[in-house]
Design an enzyme around this catalytic site. Sequence first.
Site, PDB file in Angstrom:
ATOM      1  N   ASN A  37       0.786  -1.185  -0.039  1.00 65.50           N
ATOM      2  CA  ASN A  37      -0.039   0.096  -0.201  1.00 65.50           C
ATOM      3  C   ASN A  37       0.968   1.231   0.065  1.00 65.50           C
ATOM      4  OD1 ASN A  37      -2.184   1.592   0.114  1.00 65.50           O
ATOM      5  ND2 ASN A  37      -3.015   0.773   2.116  1.00 65.50           N
ATOM      6  N   HIS A 122     -15.201  -4.202  10.707  1.00 65.04           N
ATOM      7  CA  HIS A 122     -14.977  -2.895  11.013  1.00 65.04           C
ATOM      8  C   HIS A 122     -16.045  -1.660  11.423  1.00 65.04           C
ATOM      9  CE1 HIS A 122     -11.674  -5.036   9.156  1.00 65.04           C
ATOM     10  NE2 HIS A 122     -10.962  -4.245   9.866  1.00 65.04           N
ATOM     11  N   TYR A 159      -7.327   7.668  12.811  1.00 65.52           N
ATOM     12  CA  TYR A 159      -6.991   6.381  12.169  1.00 65.52           C
ATOM     13  C   TYR A 159      -8.365   5.540  12.066  1.00 65.52           C
ATOM     14  CZ  TYR A 159      -6.098   1.737  10.977  1.00 65.52           C
ATOM     15  OH  TYR A 159      -6.106   0.220  10.241  1.00 65.52           O
ATOM     16  N   HIS A 312      -3.694  -9.859   8.914  1.00 66.30           N
ATOM     17  CA  HIS A 312      -4.334  -8.589   8.204  1.00 66.30           C
ATOM     18  C   HIS A 312      -4.874  -8.955   6.962  1.00 66.30           C
ATOM     19  CE1 HIS A 312      -4.050  -4.382   6.723  1.00 66.30           C
ATOM     20  NE2 HIS A 312      -3.379  -4.778   5.736  1.00 66.30           N
ATOM     21  N   ASP A 316      -6.561  -3.122   1.407  1.00 64.96           N
ATOM     22  CA  ASP A 316      -5.269  -2.775   0.835  1.00 64.96           C
ATOM     23  C   ASP A 316      -4.627  -4.038   0.201  1.00 64.96           C
ATOM     24  OD1 ASP A 316      -4.725  -3.878   3.366  1.00 64.96           O
ATOM     25  OD2 ASP A 316      -2.799  -2.579   3.571  1.00 64.96           O
ATOM     26  N   GLU A 339      -9.108 -10.948   9.735  1.00 63.80           N
ATOM     27  CA  GLU A 339      -9.520  -9.543   9.439  1.00 63.80           C
ATOM     28  C   GLU A 339     -10.323  -9.672   7.981  1.00 63.80           C
ATOM     29  OE1 GLU A 339      -8.214  -4.991   8.937  1.00 63.80           O
ATOM     30  OE2 GLU A 339      -6.750  -6.497   8.832  1.00 63.80           O
ATOM     31  N   TRP A 402       2.055   7.367  12.154  1.00 59.40           N
ATOM     32  CA  TRP A 402       0.659   7.234  11.644  1.00 59.40           C
ATOM     33  C   TRP A 402       0.018   5.929  11.981  1.00 59.40           C
ATOM     34  CZ3 TRP A 402      -1.829   4.351   7.793  1.00 59.40           C
ATOM     35  CH2 TRP A 402      -3.300   4.824   7.593  1.00 59.40           C
TER      36      TRP A 402
END
Length: 402
Positions: A37, A122, A159, A312, A316, A339, A402
């Site tokens: 990403n 999410h 975020y 993950h 992305d 996820e 970040w």
Amino acid sequence: MRIADVKVIVTSPGRNFVTVKITTEDGTTGVGDATLNGRELAVSAYLTEHLLPLLIGRDAHRIEDTWQYLYRGAYWRRGPVTMTAIAGVDTALWDIKAKAAGLPLYQLLGGRSRERVLVYGHAQGATIDETVAEVGRFLDRGYRAVRAQSAVPGTQGTYGIGSDGDRYEPASAGLPEETIWSTPEYLDHAPELFAAVREKHGFGFHLMHDMHHRLTPIEAARLGKAAEPYRLFWLEDPTTAEDQSAFRLIRQHTTTPIATGEVFNSIYDCRQLITERLIDYIRTSVTHAGGITHLRRILSLAELYGVRSGSHGATDLSPVCLAAALHVDTAIPNFGIQEYMPHTPATDRVFPHDYRFRDGFLYPGEEPGLGVDIDENAAAEYPYEPAYLPVARLHDGSMHDW
């Protein structure tokens, strides 16, 4: 089965994806996700200029030897670009091997350890009330695990907060968006979010939250302790992991489970975290950790120390990665959770697949191989679009993680 052709396909049906497609002399094809990403073209160039010329004529069945050849033979090892490129090749070769065997990939990984794969969605909102309501909508759709994120008062661009209830796509065109972050406001806000979710929806589902590497170890320990009454499934990425020993401090102060690893790209990035039991879930993905071959090494090490998987799986990464993850999830004994963000209809059109979601679980496909492909004609309709992830600054202008 000799490799006759290898190509790299870059497409952007809503966001950028990099796909490796390998074809053998008998016409068997395999696909692998090589998306990084915000740095997609770096991986594409690494593949095109450095790896693809090495693959023509190699035996597609020699997956381990090819992995070692690309990793150990390069001298410059590891790093996200290198390991993502290797992952694309490795995953495509596993796809080919399973197709040649006429079996879904999980059968080559040892067969089923479970019938279905638990996933989490999410929930997000501009306020705590919005997030609480969004959690309810996920529960109504059958989810049994939900990550809850809410915008933090006094910050800008928190975020996990986006414009789409199912997907969070932080990358945007132009130069990186500069957001404002305040840790004190966040540390006061997050426990209020957890309390509100549990008060409204109870404890009959798994609740998780992502800190996105933004806290110091002692700040993360404070939040972990404050979260204990709300029985979180995990707190994700509490601090940056360059110093793995930093997680000891968090462990000493809280019993809230800890998950990390989506930015890891090798077993060396998480060896100490696993062997010292400093985390509970390892979040490395097929695409960023050198493919199925290397991810299996990480998960086998984790099994020895009671650490479970939580790979993950945001958007992305393409459906090719999600399909590969589901086959690994189905086979390993120490699976924890997966996820899951549904991809856009345009992405699903470019990457037709046979995995499916039902009642909070994903089911891998039963077609030979990964059960996913790339429609090159559809992919060509969506050319690459430059995009950057945001950056974060504190109120005084200092750069922050970040």
